[in-house]
Design a protein around this motif. Structure first.
Motif, PDB file in Angstrom:
ATOM      1  N   THR A 227       0.864  -1.163   0.000  1.00 44.21           N
ATOM      2  CA  THR A 227       0.000   0.000   0.000  1.00 44.21           C
ATOM      3  C   THR A 227       0.909   1.225   0.000  1.00 44.21           C
ATOM      4  O   THR A 227       2.121   1.085  -0.130  1.00 44.21           O
ATOM      5  N   VAL A 228       0.337   2.378   0.124  1.00 44.76           N
ATOM      6  CA  VAL A 228       1.136   3.608   0.113  1.00 44.76           C
ATOM      7  C   VAL A 228       1.460   4.011   1.547  1.00 44.76           C
ATOM      8  O   VAL A 228       0.852   3.529   2.507  1.00 44.76           O
ATOM      9  N   GLU A 229       2.424   4.895   1.664  1.00 40.12           N
ATOM     10  CA  GLU A 229       2.931   5.272   2.986  1.00 40.12           C
ATOM     11  C   GLU A 229       1.848   5.832   3.905  1.00 40.12           C
ATOM     12  O   GLU A 229       1.879   5.628   5.113  1.00 40.12           O
ATOM     13  N   SER A 230       0.855   6.521   3.351  1.00 43.49           N
ATOM     14  CA  SER A 230      -0.169   7.165   4.176  1.00 43.49           C
ATOM     15  C   SER A 230      -1.297   6.228   4.588  1.00 43.49           C
ATOM     16  O   SER A 230      -2.164   6.621   5.359  1.00 43.49           O
ATOM     17  N   ASP A 231      -1.298   4.989   4.107  1.00 47.42           N
ATOM     18  CA  ASP A 231      -2.434   4.093   4.340  1.00 47.42           C
ATOM     19  C   ASP A 231      -2.101   3.041   5.388  1.00 47.42           C
ATOM     20  O   ASP A 231      -1.280   2.164   5.166  1.00 47.42           O
TER      21      ASP A 231
END
Length: 165
Positions: free
Chosen positions: A12-16
């Motif tokens: 996933t992405v860093e913010s998730d």
């Protein structure tokens, strides 16, 4: 790639910070013959790039459900390109907080270099089609359906995708 088996890096992405989507996707990928390396949630782009270089998967799958995945996915693919890595990359889930942005976001991410973007109600069905196709012919051979251009966005040839319009 051996038919019926492929290597997949899942992230996933860093913010998730969500992980249930990754567990679901890991099981779905395995059902389609994948050997999955799941990087988990809140994954920094630098880690994904390092793992791509080391693992050399047939497919990178990026999932986000927090509504902010669009920006993280775009940055991740930029970092992959800067590292000179060439791997089919797909992204999907809830990439924005407004469903009305889905077409624009899909166009932009495809233009940026994603192999496909899965954001609508048929996302899982289309993702399964990608997996079935990729196992038979290779993921780099997949061609995404043409993105929708909303009438208010103007003719496709005049779109400035990079501007966020």
């Amino acid at each position: 790639m051996m038919e019926g088996s492929f290597r997949c890096l899942l992230t996933t992405v860093e913010s998730d910070s969500h992980f249930w989507n990754l567990i679901y996707l890991e099981k779905l990928l395995e059902e389609h013959g994948a050997v999955v390396h799941n990087l988990g949630n809140c994954t920094p782009a630098e880690l994904v790039v390092r793992k791509l270089a080391a693992y050399q998967p047939d497919l990178l799958v990026v999932s986000s459900v927090n509504g902010h995945g669009y920006y993280g996915a775009r940055e991740l693919l930029t970092q992959i390109h800067l590292a000179g890595l060439d791997v089919p990359c797909v992204v999907g889930g809830k990439l924005t907080t407004a469903a009305s942005d889905n077409d624009r976001v899909r166009r932009d991410l495809l233009a940026h270099g994603f192999t496909d973007v899965f954001v609508e109600e048929d996302a899982v069905e289309r993702f399964r089609e990608l997996l079935n196709f990729g196992v038979r012919f290779g993921f780099s051979e997949w061609r995404a359906d043409a993105p929708v251009v909303a009438p208010w966005d103007g003719p496709a040839h005049t779109l400035d995708i990079g501007s966020g319009r």
